[in-house]
Design a protein around this motif. Structure first.
Motif, PDB file in Angstrom:
ATOM      1  N   TRP A  21      13.487  20.042  18.098  1.00 29.50           N
ATOM      2  CA  TRP A  21      12.714  18.810  17.896  1.00 29.50           C
ATOM      3  C   TRP A  21      11.654  18.627  18.981  1.00 29.50           C
ATOM      4  CZ3 TRP A  21      12.401  13.933  20.420  1.00 29.50           C
ATOM      5  CH2 TRP A  21      11.627  12.991  19.705  1.00 29.50           C
ATOM      6  N   ALA A  65      14.039   8.093  17.256  1.00 27.85           N
ATOM      7  CA  ALA A  65      14.354   9.291  16.474  1.00 27.85           C
ATOM      8  C   ALA A  65      15.030  10.358  17.326  1.00 27.85           C
ATOM      9  CB  ALA A  65      13.076   9.851  15.850  1.00 27.85           C
ATOM     10  N   ALA A  73      13.419  14.908  13.494  1.00 29.54           N
ATOM     11  CA  ALA A  73      14.580  14.716  14.359  1.00 29.54           C
ATOM     12  C   ALA A  73      15.873  14.745  13.553  1.00 29.54           C
ATOM     13  CB  ALA A  73      14.465  13.404  15.135  1.00 29.54           C
ATOM     14  N   ALA A  74      15.841  14.210  12.364  1.00 30.07           N
ATOM     15  CA  ALA A  74      17.047  14.156  11.529  1.00 30.07           C
ATOM     16  C   ALA A  74      17.393  15.504  10.912  1.00 30.07           C
ATOM     17  CB  ALA A  74      16.860  13.115  10.426  1.00 30.07           C
ATOM     18  N   THR A  75      16.429  16.420  10.860  1.00 27.21           N
ATOM     19  CA  THR A  75      16.665  17.707  10.210  1.00 27.21           C
ATOM     20  C   THR A  75      16.501  18.887  11.158  1.00 27.21           C
ATOM     21  OG1 THR A  75      14.363  17.838   9.487  1.00 27.21           O
ATOM     22  CG2 THR A  75      15.924  16.800   7.965  1.00 27.21           C
ATOM     23  N   ARG A  85      19.251  21.956  18.829  1.00 27.37           N
ATOM     24  CA  ARG A  85      18.601  21.018  17.908  1.00 27.37           C
ATOM     25  C   ARG A  85      17.612  20.128  18.665  1.00 27.37           C
ATOM     26  NH1 ARG A  85      23.569  21.845  15.695  1.00 27.37           N
ATOM     27  NH2 ARG A  85      24.626  20.092  16.683  1.00 27.37           N
ATOM     28  N   CYS A 135       9.243  12.016  13.469  1.00 27.63           N
ATOM     29  CA  CYS A 135      10.483  11.236  13.429  1.00 27.63           C
ATOM     30  C   CYS A 135      11.446  11.810  12.393  1.00 27.63           C
ATOM     31  CB  CYS A 135      10.184   9.765  13.154  1.00 27.63           C
ATOM     32  SG  CYS A 135       9.374   8.934  14.545  1.00 27.63           S
ATOM     33  N   ALA A 136      10.937  12.179  11.235  1.00 26.33           N
ATOM     34  CA  ALA A 136      11.788  12.772  10.201  1.00 26.33           C
ATOM     35  C   ALA A 136      12.355  14.111  10.657  1.00 26.33           C
ATOM     36  CB  ALA A 136      11.002  12.930   8.901  1.00 26.33           C
TER      37      ALA A 136
END
Length: 185
Positions: free
Chosen positions: A91, A129, A76-78, A87, A73-74
């Motif tokens: 992911w 996410a 996905a943000a990076t 992107r 999940c984290a």
């Protein structure tokens, strides 16, 4: 005055992390039947330390699954890439790694848990996410709008379940992800 739970000592936090890393490696190498003694040995802690952190095998397996879900999940943000579609692909590759690595953990949990147990409710978190990544890629017309994230994750999971080595599955994943990009153009 409020009561705060005592914070863990730095060495206790390190021991817990070493146990989780050793367990992740052990389950990947030898499968769901890996013993707690083997995990203690691999992590370099004594059995008492292992059981102080994880009183049961199930607690250890649940902690591993929760950590892996948090990491995906984290990610996905990076997720990195030159475009929204890139992107999303980055992911999805991370999600694929999670699916292939979690198999021994989930198999171990299923021995002791009903599938309806909340510990298995990671799909909703994954969808939350990843949806912004898919929306951005669809808004940029890089992924077709007729696909939703459930469908794409099901595709990745299906590829992860194909029998064979990672080297066998990798080109299949590559082709599927490239096809997602072509559909959007």
């Amino acid at each position: 005055m409020t009561d705060h739970p005592p914070s863990k000592r730095a060495d206790a936090v390190r021991n817990r992390q070493r146990i989780l890393e050793a367990a992740r490696t052990a389950f990947a190498a030898t499968g769901a039947e890996t013993s707690m003694a083997e995990i203690a040995r691999r992590s370099g802690v004594g059995p008492a330390t292992l059981y102080r952190n994880f009183a049961t095998r199930r607690e250890l397996l649940e902690a591993l699954l929760a950590d892996e879900v948090d990491e995906v999940c984290a990610a996905a943000a990076t997720a990195e890439g030159d475009s929204p579609g890139d992107r999303l692909t980055t992911w999805l590759r991370r999600f694929f790694q999670y699916v292939t690595a979690k198999r021994p953990v989930v198999l171990g949990l299923l021995e002791h848990t009903d599938r309806t147990d909340p510990v298995f409710d990671s799909r909703g978190r994954m969808l939350a996410a990843g949806r912004p990544l898919l929306s951005a890629a669809q808004d940029a017309h890089q992924i077709a709008g007729d696909l939703d994230l459930d469908q794409i994750l099901d595709l990745v999971v299906a590829i992860a379940k194909i029998p064979g080595t990672p080297e066998y599955r990798q080109p299949i994943l590559d082709a599927a992800l490239a096809g997602l990009h072509r559909r959007g153009t």
